[in-house]
Every structure is written in structure tokens, then in C-alpha cells.
Design an enzyme around this catalytic site. Structure first.
Site, PDB file in Angstrom:
ATOM      1  N   HIS A  75       5.660   7.581 144.730  1.00 44.70           N
ATOM      2  CA  HIS A  75       6.645   8.062 145.792  1.00 44.70           C
ATOM      3  C   HIS A  75       5.837   9.034 146.655  1.00 44.70           C
ATOM      4  O   HIS A  75       5.581   8.748 148.005  1.00 44.70           O
ATOM      5  CB  HIS A  75       7.862   8.622 145.142  1.00 44.70           C
ATOM      6  CG  HIS A  75       8.910   8.960 146.269  1.00 44.70           C
ATOM      7  ND1 HIS A  75      10.330   9.403 145.854  1.00 44.70           N
ATOM      8  CD2 HIS A  75       8.742   9.136 147.745  1.00 44.70           C
ATOM      9  CE1 HIS A  75      10.876   9.542 147.284  1.00 44.70           C
ATOM     10  NE2 HIS A  75      10.117   9.501 148.035  1.00 44.70           N
ATOM     11  N   GLU A 137       5.576  10.158 154.203  1.00 46.49           N
ATOM     12  CA  GLU A 137       4.914  11.183 153.164  1.00 46.49           C
ATOM     13  C   GLU A 137       4.014  11.988 153.694  1.00 46.49           C
ATOM     14  O   GLU A 137       3.842  13.213 153.511  1.00 46.49           O
ATOM     15  CB  GLU A 137       4.648  10.207 151.902  1.00 46.49           C
ATOM     16  CG  GLU A 137       5.554   9.667 151.487  1.00 46.49           C
ATOM     17  CD  GLU A 137       6.526  10.542 150.684  1.00 46.49           C
ATOM     18  OE1 GLU A 137       5.986  11.471 150.095  1.00 46.49           O
ATOM     19  OE2 GLU A 137       7.865  10.267 150.695  1.00 46.49           O
ATOM     20  N   HIS A 141       5.010  16.034 153.785  1.00 47.58           N
ATOM     21  CA  HIS A 141       4.416  16.838 152.709  1.00 47.58           C
ATOM     22  C   HIS A 141       2.834  16.779 152.879  1.00 47.58           C
ATOM     23  O   HIS A 141       2.439  18.011 152.634  1.00 47.58           O
ATOM     24  CB  HIS A 141       4.600  15.789 151.268  1.00 47.58           C
ATOM     25  CG  HIS A 141       6.021  15.698 151.274  1.00 47.58           C
ATOM     26  ND1 HIS A 141       6.868  16.392 150.554  1.00 47.58           N
ATOM     27  CD2 HIS A 141       6.664  14.451 151.232  1.00 47.58           C
ATOM     28  CE1 HIS A 141       8.196  15.992 150.618  1.00 47.58           C
ATOM     29  NE2 HIS A 141       7.968  14.549 150.937  1.00 47.58           N
TER      30      HIS A 141
END
Ligand SMILES: *[C@@H]1O[C@H](CO)[C@@H](O)[C@H](O)[C@H]1NC(C)=O
Ligand SMILES: *[C@@H]1O[C@H](CO)[C@@H](O)[C@H](O)[C@H]1NC(C)=O
Ligand SMILES: *[C@@H]1O[C@H](CO)[C@@H](O)[C@H](O)[C@H]1NC(C)=O
Length: 347
Positions: A75, A137, A141
Site C-alpha cells: 500500500h 502515494e 507520503h
């Protein structure tokens, strides 16, 4: 700049080029050795040496329609504060928020090997739009991992930050093979393990506990917590929380085919491994290679072991699941091939 002499503008250009570099070199030179992020010695240390957020969570998911049947998929790799606080939802550097991470990874011209096969195998999106997933992502992040910032690296090339983020996460996923950690404790898909036993299995394999999360009573994600030292060394630590699963949970089988995973691990933490036992052939003629073949029945001791019914000519294989052999088959159009005494692949 018209009013400047050529010499003056060259001098200015040289200054603006070099002014960043000595500062970087100085920042890198002052990284203290072996200080772990989130340790008491880490406060005030430069963000190029240790992540300013503190920890990085490796978030692996168990999604039945994604990836090989004997592997967790990615993930994300999420920077968190030392106490578990999350980063900003729109990321940390708007100048590096991208919507084309797939192209950037494909185009990356640094020294690393292409990671596209692994990205598509181990980091797929359940929507099928892998690029959007990766771009999200990265933007939310990846831009918050301070140690990856371009200004921290004097030899930085375009998209090295993006590439390093994804290749690091894929490397950690491979190194901390959650499927193997669980399987070595006899916990395999298609069963309803007690989550206490899953925590114990991960503790045995890696020496630390993980956060295990469920959705509607089924395993959804396992989070591993890393602290960093020396800029890029990821050191596995204990999870802050046990996660949302409790009691017996569903660990469903995946629809994909298994992959052969090398049993050797290169991590700093040794894993406990179960010696594979040699399955005995009960029928069938085998492929002539000395590897077992034939449908296996009755009880078995190596959970996760697989044996082709007829290597190279049948799509069926026996799989050792919770102590007994079950018959499985490769996806439509694929055939089972024997690799070792206890593993096979579909191709
Ligand atoms: C990828 O490479 C192509 C061909 O060199 C180039 O046109 C494109 O701008 C690049 N894209 C990115 C996002 O780097
Ligand atoms: C996206 O990921 C999925 C799941 O891993 C994979 O099956 C698919 O081939 C990937 N897409 C592309 C275009 O490679
Ligand atoms: C799970 O294991 C724990 C610890 O051994 C035990 O207390 C608990 O009753 C078990 N739960 C289920 C649902 O089996």
C-alpha cells in the site's frame, strides 16, 4: 541581466551553483553515525540525516484480487511522527506533487535497475489505475520523507527521490516477507487464524510486533514500523499499536497464482524457518527431473508447500494447507511446473 558584464554574470551563476553544494556537503558530513530516529539522541539532527517526521511505516496489504497468491502487496511507505501522528494529507512539498509517477519511474536514468515489473506485480491498484495509486502515494507520503529531498544529495539526478522511495519500499517488502513469516508458523490463506497467533508469528520471524488491521473481520493490512539511521538504513522496530483485528479473523485465499520466493533472506534480523519436508508421491509419473509429482493426499507438515499433479502438463497442484493436502489449480491457460521438492510455479 543585460547591465551585468559577462564576467559578473558568470560569477553569479557559479556562485548560485556552488552555494547549494558546500552547504549540502556540510549537512551530509555532519550526519552522526548510528543515531536512530526517534531515539533520545536524535533531536535536532538534520532532516537529510534522519527523517524529520521520525518513523516510516511499511504498509503491506492483503487484497485477494491483487498480486501473487503467496505474497502481500504494497500500500505504501508512510512517514509518521514518533508517536504515530500522520503527515499532512496534501504532502510536504507541493513542488514535487506529481501525477505521472509511472512515467517518471520508467524514465529514471539513474544507476538503479528498472523496478516496473515489481511495481506492477507488488504495488498494483485495486482500481487498475496503478499510476494514480503510485502518484498519490508519492505526493502524499514520499514528499514527506525528508532524507530523500533532492537538496540532500549532491549527486542527485531527476526523479532519484521518486525512484528511491519506491525501490526502498519494494526492497523492504521483499526482505520482510509477511507471507513467509505467517506460513512458517502454519498460518496460511483459506483459514481463520487467531490474530494473537499472527502477532506471535511475526514476533518469531522478525523479533518485533506489527500492527495487524482488518476490514469486516478479514485481514486487510499489516504495518511494520521502521526507524532510520545514517540517512538510509531502515531498522525494524515495534509497532505502536496492535491494530484493529481481534480474535479469529478471516485470512482469505487470493485469486492469483503463487510465485516462487527465494528462501534466503538478507535482513539484519534472522528469521526462524521451518525445514521443508519431502512430500511423497502418491500417484502420477513425475517429470523425470527427480522432483515430486502426482496428487498429494492426507496430512502434510510443511504449510504452503506445493506439488504439481503432473509438471508441465497439468494445471493442477496439491497445496499443503493447515496440515493437509488440498487440490488447487493454476489460473486459466497456465500449467504447473515443479521448481523444488516443495515449490512450484504456474506459467
Ligand atoms: C519521459 O521521457 C520522454 C522521452 O524522453 C519525455 O518526453 C517525457 O517528458 C519524460 N517524462 C517525464 C515525466 O519525465
Ligand atoms: C497494475 O497492477 C495490477 C495488479 O498488480 C497488474 O495486474 C497490472 O498488470 C498492472 N497494470 C499494468 C498496466 O501493468
Ligand atoms: C486467541 O488467542 C488468545 C491467546 O491465546 C486467547 O485468549 C483467545 O481466547 C483466542 N481467541 C479465539 C477467538 O480463539
Amino acid at each position: 541581466m543585460k547591465f551585468m558584464t559577462l564576467a559578473a554574470s558568470v560569477a553569479l551563476a557559479a556562485l548560485s551553483l556552488t552555494s547549494a553544494r558546500p552547504m549540502l556537503a556540510a549537512r551530509q558530513a555532519t550526519c552522526p553515525a548510528n543515531v536512530l530516529s526517534c531515539s533520545s539522541a536524535s533531536s535536532g539532527i538534520d532532516g537529510c540525516c534522519l527523517p524529520t517526521m521520525g518513523t516510516l511505516l511499511l504498509v503491506q496489504q492483503w487484497y485477494t484480487t491483487l498480486g501473487p497468491s503467496n505474497q502481500f502487496t504494497m500500500h505504501g511507505l508512510w512517514p509518521d511522527t514518533c508517536s504515530g501522528g500522520q503527515g499532512p494529507s496534501n504532502g510536504c512539498d507541493s513542488s514535487r506533487v506529481y501525477t505521472d509517477v509511472q512515467t517518471r519511474l520508467e524514465n529514471y536514468s539513474g544507476t538503479g535497475a528498472s523496478i516496473m515489473d515489481d511495481m506492477n506485480t507488488y504495488w498494483g491498484s485495486y482500481t487498475g489505475d496503478n499510476n494514480s495509486f503510485w502518484s498519490h502515494e508519492w505526493s502524499k507520503h514520499g514528499t514527506c520523507v525528508s532524507t530523500l529531498a533532492p537538496t540532500c544529495h549532491s549527486d542527485w539526478v531527476q526523479d532519484q527521490d521518486v525512484y528511491t522511495f519506491f525501490s526502498t519500499a519494494l526492497g523492504l517488502r521483499k526482505q520482510y516477507d509477511l507471507y513467509a513469516a505467517l506460513a512458517n508458523a502454519g498460518i496460511t490463506p483459506g483459514s481463520n487464524p487467531n490474530v494473537s497467533d499472527m502477532h506471535a508469528a511475526i514476533q518469531t520471524a522478525f523479533g518485533v510486533d506489527a500492527e495487524i488491521n482488518c476490514a469486516s473481520g478479514a485481514l486487510s493490512e499489516i504495518w511494520l514500523t521502521f526507524n532510520i539511521q545514517n540517512g538510509n538504513q531502515y531498522v525494524l522496530g515495534n509497532a505502536l499499536s496492535q491494530g484493529s483485528c481481534s480474535g479469529s479473523i478471516s485470512y482469505p485465499e487470493k485469486s492469483g497464482s503463487p510465485v516462487t520466493v527465494p528462501s534466503s533472506t538478507t535482513g539484519p534480523i534472522s528469521h526462524s524457518t521451518t525445514q521443508p519436508s519431502t512430500p511423497t508421491s502418491t500417484s502420477g509419473s513425475g517429470s523425470g527431473s527427480g522432483l515430486p509429482s502426482g496428487r498429494q493426499t492426507g496430512s502434510c507438515s510443511t504449510n504452503g508447500a506445493t506439488v504439481c499433479v503432473s509438471s508441465g502438463s497439468s494445471n493442477q497442484y496439491s497445496k499443503c494447507n493447515s496440515g493437509s493436502w488440498n487440490l488447487n489449480q493454476c489460473k486459466k491457460g497456465l500449467v504447473c511446473y515443479s521448481d523444488t521438492q516443495t515449490s512450484t510455479h504456474c506459467a
